[in-house]
Every structure is written in C-alpha cells, then in structure tokens.
Design a protein around this motif. Structure first.
Motif, PDB file in Angstrom:
ATOM      1  N   ILE A 134     -14.744  46.921   4.683  1.00  0.00           N
ATOM      2  CA  ILE A 134     -14.189  46.035   3.629  1.00  0.00           C
ATOM      3  C   ILE A 134     -14.847  44.602   3.611  1.00  0.00           C
ATOM      4  CG2 ILE A 134     -12.168  45.220   2.006  1.00  0.00           C
ATOM      5  CD1 ILE A 134     -10.778  47.543   3.518  1.00  0.00           C
ATOM      6  N   LEU A 135     -15.636  44.187   2.644  1.00  0.00           N
ATOM      7  CA  LEU A 135     -15.939  42.773   2.534  1.00  0.00           C
ATOM      8  C   LEU A 135     -14.973  42.375   1.320  1.00  0.00           C
ATOM      9  CD1 LEU A 135     -17.962  40.924   3.767  1.00  0.00           C
ATOM     10  CD2 LEU A 135     -19.394  41.294   1.637  1.00  0.00           C
ATOM     11  N   MET A 136     -14.085  41.197   1.771  1.00  0.00           N
ATOM     12  CA  MET A 136     -13.286  40.712   0.823  1.00  0.00           C
ATOM     13  C   MET A 136     -13.857  39.334   0.564  1.00  0.00           C
ATOM     14  SD  MET A 136     -10.096  40.920  -0.653  1.00  0.00           S
ATOM     15  CE  MET A 136      -9.337  42.234   0.529  1.00  0.00           C
ATOM     16  N   LEU A 137     -14.348  39.204  -0.721  1.00  0.00           N
ATOM     17  CA  LEU A 137     -14.936  38.074  -1.142  1.00  0.00           C
ATOM     18  C   LEU A 137     -14.295  36.877  -1.644  1.00  0.00           C
ATOM     19  CD1 LEU A 137     -18.026  37.172  -1.573  1.00  0.00           C
ATOM     20  CD2 LEU A 137     -17.906  38.089  -4.158  1.00  0.00           C
ATOM     21  N   ASP A 138     -14.436  35.766  -1.165  1.00  0.00           N
ATOM     22  CA  ASP A 138     -13.938  34.376  -1.956  1.00  0.00           C
ATOM     23  C   ASP A 138     -14.880  34.177  -2.904  1.00  0.00           C
ATOM     24  OD1 ASP A 138     -11.572  34.275  -0.161  1.00  0.00           O
ATOM     25  OD2 ASP A 138     -12.283  32.696   0.774  1.00  0.00           O
ATOM     26  N   GLN A 139     -14.629  34.401  -4.156  1.00  0.00           N
ATOM     27  CA  GLN A 139     -15.655  34.061  -5.101  1.00  0.00           C
ATOM     28  C   GLN A 139     -15.955  32.729  -5.149  1.00  0.00           C
ATOM     29  OE1 GLN A 139     -13.629  36.068  -8.795  1.00  0.00           O
ATOM     30  NE2 GLN A 139     -13.529  37.855  -7.709  1.00  0.00           N
ATOM     31  N   ARG A 140     -17.045  32.424  -5.743  1.00  0.00           N
ATOM     32  CA  ARG A 140     -17.447  30.888  -5.685  1.00  0.00           C
ATOM     33  C   ARG A 140     -16.458  29.949  -6.436  1.00  0.00           C
ATOM     34  NH1 ARG A 140     -22.567  29.611  -8.801  1.00  0.00           N
ATOM     35  NH2 ARG A 140     -23.949  31.081  -7.326  1.00  0.00           N
ATOM     36  N   GLY A 141     -16.384  29.115  -5.613  1.00  0.00           N
ATOM     37  CA  GLY A 141     -15.397  28.135  -6.100  1.00  0.00           C
ATOM     38  C   GLY A 141     -13.864  28.062  -5.441  1.00  0.00           C
ATOM     39  N   THR A 142     -13.566  29.293  -4.692  1.00  0.00           N
ATOM     40  CA  THR A 142     -12.205  29.619  -4.108  1.00  0.00           C
ATOM     41  C   THR A 142     -12.289  29.898  -2.924  1.00  0.00           C
ATOM     42  OG1 THR A 142     -12.490  32.121  -4.144  1.00  0.00           O
ATOM     43  CG2 THR A 142     -12.060  31.100  -6.349  1.00  0.00           C
ATOM     44  N   GLY A 143     -11.005  29.672  -2.280  1.00  0.00           N
ATOM     45  CA  GLY A 143     -10.964  29.963  -0.632  1.00  0.00           C
ATOM     46  C   GLY A 143     -11.903  29.078   0.172  1.00  0.00           C
ATOM     47  N   LEU A 144     -12.584  29.681   1.182  1.00  0.00           N
ATOM     48  CA  LEU A 144     -13.419  28.883   1.901  1.00  0.00           C
ATOM     49  C   LEU A 144     -14.958  28.682   1.604  1.00  0.00           C
ATOM     50  CD1 LEU A 144     -12.438  30.276   5.346  1.00  0.00           C
ATOM     51  CD2 LEU A 144     -11.568  28.033   4.269  1.00  0.00           C
ATOM     52  N   SER A 145     -14.867  29.420   0.144  1.00  0.00           N
ATOM     53  CA  SER A 145     -16.385  28.999  -0.343  1.00  0.00           C
ATOM     54  C   SER A 145     -16.364  27.539  -0.885  1.00  0.00           C
ATOM     55  CB  SER A 145     -16.542  29.933  -1.481  1.00  0.00           C
ATOM     56  OG  SER A 145     -16.412  31.242  -1.231  1.00  0.00           O
ATOM     57  N   THR A 146     -17.468  27.205  -1.336  1.00  0.00           N
ATOM     58  CA  THR A 146     -17.487  25.557  -1.758  1.00  0.00           C
ATOM     59  C   THR A 146     -16.659  25.584  -2.709  1.00  0.00           C
ATOM     60  OG1 THR A 146     -19.999  25.533  -1.285  1.00  0.00           O
ATOM     61  CG2 THR A 146     -19.124  24.009  -2.819  1.00  0.00           C
ATOM     62  N   PRO A 147     -15.628  24.637  -2.551  1.00  0.00           N
ATOM     63  CA  PRO A 147     -14.322  24.463  -3.414  1.00  0.00           C
ATOM     64  C   PRO A 147     -14.696  23.970  -4.617  1.00  0.00           C
ATOM     65  CG  PRO A 147     -14.159  22.761  -1.804  1.00  0.00           C
ATOM     66  CD  PRO A 147     -15.556  23.530  -1.398  1.00  0.00           C
ATOM     67  N   VAL A 148     -13.848  24.301  -5.610  1.00  0.00           N
ATOM     68  CA  VAL A 148     -13.690  23.681  -7.002  1.00  0.00           C
ATOM     69  C   VAL A 148     -12.432  23.232  -7.252  1.00  0.00           C
ATOM     70  CG1 VAL A 148     -13.492  23.795  -9.564  1.00  0.00           C
ATOM     71  CG2 VAL A 148     -15.518  24.908  -8.111  1.00  0.00           C
ATOM     72  N   GLU A 149     -12.151  21.635  -6.999  1.00  0.00           N
ATOM     73  CA  GLU A 149     -10.809  21.183  -7.192  1.00  0.00           C
ATOM     74  C   GLU A 149     -11.149  19.719  -7.790  1.00  0.00           C
ATOM     75  OE1 GLU A 149      -8.803  20.592  -3.622  1.00  0.00           O
ATOM     76  OE2 GLU A 149      -8.536  22.644  -3.324  1.00  0.00           O
ATOM     77  N   PRO A 150     -10.286  19.123  -8.678  1.00  0.00           N
ATOM     78  CA  PRO A 150     -10.529  17.912  -9.298  1.00  0.00           C
ATOM     79  C   PRO A 150     -11.120  16.825  -8.405  1.00  0.00           C
ATOM     80  CG  PRO A 150      -8.293  18.594  -9.986  1.00  0.00           C
ATOM     81  CD  PRO A 150      -9.024  19.666  -8.973  1.00  0.00           C
ATOM     82  N   LEU A 151     -10.759  16.787  -7.192  1.00  0.00           N
ATOM     83  CA  LEU A 151     -11.323  15.680  -6.319  1.00  0.00           C
ATOM     84  C   LEU A 151     -13.002  16.263  -6.051  1.00  0.00           C
ATOM     85  CD1 LEU A 151      -8.702  14.624  -4.085  1.00  0.00           C
ATOM     86  CD2 LEU A 151      -9.486  13.512  -5.668  1.00  0.00           C
ATOM     87  N   SER A 152     -13.133  17.396  -5.683  1.00  0.00           N
ATOM     88  CA  SER A 152     -14.418  17.726  -5.550  1.00  0.00           C
ATOM     89  C   SER A 152     -15.486  17.528  -6.645  1.00  0.00           C
ATOM     90  CB  SER A 152     -14.694  19.059  -4.855  1.00  0.00           C
ATOM     91  OG  SER A 152     -14.340  20.182  -5.828  1.00  0.00           O
ATOM     92  N   LEU A 153     -14.701  17.966  -7.854  1.00  0.00           N
ATOM     93  CA  LEU A 153     -15.443  17.944  -9.025  1.00  0.00           C
ATOM     94  C   LEU A 153     -15.948  16.436  -9.306  1.00  0.00           C
ATOM     95  CD1 LEU A 153     -13.818  20.332 -11.448  1.00  0.00           C
ATOM     96  CD2 LEU A 153     -16.232  20.684 -10.510  1.00  0.00           C
TER      97      LEU A 153
END
Length: 442
Positions: A97-116
C-alpha cells in the motif's frame, strides 16, 4: 530534475512494515496529469509511506503489486496507522500500500500561511495554489508510479480521493489496473451551486433524523445558539465562538457511529458559574478541534475549487445558503451544517485570516482547467467499482449515480448501510466487496 526518489526510515511493528519515500516532482507538470516534467524547473517534494504486512517476507513484499490510496480532502494527509486493520488489513494480503501525502499536506512540501508568504503577494499565492488540485495530484501519482517502476497499479480513492481517481481515469488511464472508490463519485459537469443545493437538502434531512433520535438536543442546540448571541464565549486559543462556528459541529452528522457522539458533545455544553450559565471548558475544548482549520488550511482555501471546471465558484455554498434559511444562525431553530465553506471562515478563524485575499481570488477564478474528460470516461476500459452511500451528506447519491452512468463499465454498489465514513466503519468488508467487483467475482 536531479534525484527524483529517496527512501529513508524503515520500521517494523505490530505486524506491519513501513518505508518512507520522498519524491521530487515538478510544481507544474508539462501536461497536468500526464506526468511530464515542467519546463519552469521549480520542484516540490511529495511524501508517501509504504505499508506492507509482515506475513510477507521482505523479499516477497517487494514483489507485490502496488495499491495507491488517495485520501479525502482536499488538504488531508495520508493516514498514519500503527497496525493493519480495516481495509488496510484486507488489502495487505495482496498489495503493498502506498499512502500518499498529497502535495501540500503532511510531509510533502507544506502549504500553510507562513510558507505561502514565501511566494509573494496574494495573487502569487493564489496562482501557486492552482497547482494543488486533482489534476496535479494525479500527475504526481503517475510520475511516482513510473519512478517506482510499477506496472499499472490499483487505486483506492476515499471521498475527494475518489474525485482524484476520476481525474486519473480521464487523463492517465494507462497507469491504472483497476479503481475502487468509496463515497467519492464527483459530478463531471455543472456549476458548484448544484452540488451545494443537494448538500443542503441532505444535511437538512440528516438534522431531522438526528433530532428524531435525540429530541432533547433540538432544544439544546437552539439554546447554545441563543446563548452565543448574548454571551461572548472564547476558545482556549482566544478566538470567539460564534453561532455559525458552533453550527460546524454538524460534521458529526456525516458519520455512521460518529453521529451519536454528537449527543455526548452537546451534553457537556452548560455549567453554572458565579456569573450565571456559561459554556463549559470541556465543551469549548472539544469544539475547538472541530471548528479550526489550523491543521488543514488547504481544505478551506481549495474546497470549492475541487468542483471548478472553467467557471468561478463565487462562494457557491454562501450564495446557495439564501435558499435554505433554516441553516442561518438567526433561524428560530438553526440547523447544524456540514462540509460547506463560507467566506466568514477567513474572518473568524485566526488560522485562515492570513489567506482571506487568496481565498477571494480563488473563488473568483474564471479559468479553471477541466478535471475530467467525459469523452474518455465514456469509453473507459479500466475496471471501476464504487460504493455509493444512499444517505451521504457530503457526496450526493443522485449526482454520484449520474456520474456512474457516464463512466463506461463503472459498477456502483448503492447501500444504505453506511454514511460518508463507511470505510472507517467496515473497511475490510467494503474493500473486499469492491475488490471482488473489479476482479469480476462479486
């Protein structure tokens, strides 16, 4: 594009084996959903965790075919599990099973107000976020499949993950052996308005059902709403709990067993204090976790865009709300709401306030790319089976069957046994049924 794939920690515990995978993918794929490299050169990281059962040796597990799981959302990271149970227990007998952290979530490159903030002004941030919809997620997945050297793989999509699976079937069906969808047949055309008209009707019916089980809670919900109008109450984070934010606890209504937990939440509401009746700290702390989007801002910012195919959403749920006054906070007996996102979220939730201008730009965007190819879906040859929940308040049953009829060979399994979170209630049984359907042995 440099090194595209690295593996890091490997662990084994309680019957499962995990491997952490990091993939470098283009921010903008050359052709979204085709897995081609972007000419811009900018890349992001997508994380995925591999799960397999220790019933298979390391050598044998490496030979198993892949099952890609696409999580609900938008903005939901892949599940973190500590043992194989439910659908994963069933799937691990035949798959890695490959459990994906879709882009912007989890340990993928994050999307948060500070990173944006690193992107620049609101317009630049909004442009960046246009690359975080289903078409980009599918393009990531197809690139990852090729990097892993996998043959066409199997996909299980829950909720928004099912939307992504339909996009996969539209633009990269050659990468798919079979597709299973639970509570996630998206409408293939039409404005988001019709989605929310259906949603409001379903949520109203679910409110009525809930209050028929717990009639005392009808008075209690109204009492809390009136109290919040007269007495300011604040969450531990310092933000005010308004009536409309309180109504968000209706998220419980989308569950099989979770719906009954709503009663336990409400019974904690009031305590007597020296200054009169107030909402208890116990209640307020539980509510805080339900009304804040701090953990998944993408959910609020991109929610209506998951339906966008050329036309602006213009805050569809907020506009359609005028047709359903029983959901308004000032209603005599206000109903609890579901997954709808409103512009006031970005005023009242401190975690979302920095994204207000970004959200407005995305709501006004007029040129969203198509998420589905209806012509290709009409001649689909990939085996597809979908669990369609008759009373689902998040993904409308009627719209789901409309989509099922438009995808050649899609087998719908319509059931009243589960609500939107059915996969968490009997994941093993649901997976086995869908797997049997796509393999031709129901």
């Amino acid at each position: 594009m440099g090194e595209q794939h690295s593996t890091r920690a490997r662990h084994e515990f309680r019957g499962l084996r995990t491997v952490e995978h990091y993939f470098t993918v283009p921010l903008v794929h050359g052709t979204e959903a085709a897995g081609e490299e972007s000419s811009s050169g900018e890349t992001i990281t997508v994380f995925a965790r591999e799960y397999s059962s220790t019933e298979h040796s390391v050598e044998n597990a490496a030979k198993l075919p892949w099952l890609l799981f696409l999580q609900g959302g938008p903005g939901g990271r892949g599940n973190r599990v500590t043992s194989l149970s439910g659908w994963m227990k069933a799937a691990a007998k035949d798959f890695r099973i490959l459990m994906l952290d879709q882009r912007g979530t989890g340990l993928s490159t994050p999307v948060e107000p500070l990173s944006l903030e690193l992107r620049g002004d609101a317009a630049a941030q909004a442009e960046y976020l246009t690359h975080f919809r289903a078409d980009s997620i599918v393009a990531d997945a197809e690139l990852i499949r090729n990097v892993l050297g996998s043959a066409p793989w199997s996909v299980l999509g829950q909720s928004f993950g099912g939307f992504c699976a339909l996009t996969y079937l539209s633009f990269a069906p050659g990468g798919l052996r079979e597709v299973m969808i639970t509570g996630g047949l998206a409408p293939l055309h039409g404005h988001p308005d019709r989605v929310y008209r259906a949603t409001f009707r379903r949520v109203a019916a679910r409110n009525a059902e809930y209050f028929s089980w717990y009639p005392e809670d009808r008075e209690l919900v109204t009492r809390i709403a009136r109290h919040l109008e007269q007495q300011p109450e604040f969450l531990a984070s310092g933000e005010q709990l308004t009536t409309e934010r309180f109504q968000m606890v209706g998220s419980f209504l989308g569950g099989n067993t979770r719906v009954d937990a709503l009663h336990y939440l409400l019974e904690d509401a009031f305590i007597e204090t020296a200054s009169g009746e107030r909402l208890s700290e116990t209640f307020l702390e539980q509510v805080r976790g339900l009304v804040s989007r701090a953990a998944n801002p993408l959910y609020a910012v991109l929610h209506e865009s998951i339906y966008g195919q050329g036309e602006p959403s213009n805050w569809a749920a907020w506009r359609v709300l005028d047709e359903f006054p029983e959901f308004k906070p000032e209603a005599t007996e206000p109903l609890l709401t579901g997954e709808m996102v409103y512009p006031w979220y970005f005023d009242q939730d401190p975690a979302l306030a920095p994204l207000r201008d970004v959200a407005e730009l995305l709501a006004a965007k007029k040129d969203w790319k198509p998420l589905y190819d209806t012509t290709r879906l009409s001649i689909n040859t990939v085996p597809v089976a979908a669990a369609v929940y008759k009373d689902d308040i998040y993904v409308d049953h009627d719209l789901s069957l409309e989509t099922a009829a438009a995808v050649r060979g899609l087998q719908p399994w319509v059931t009243t046994d589960f609500h939107h979170d059915g996969i968490g209630e009997d994941g093993e049984g649901i997976f086995r049924r869908l797997f049997g359907m796509v393999r031709g042995n129901r």
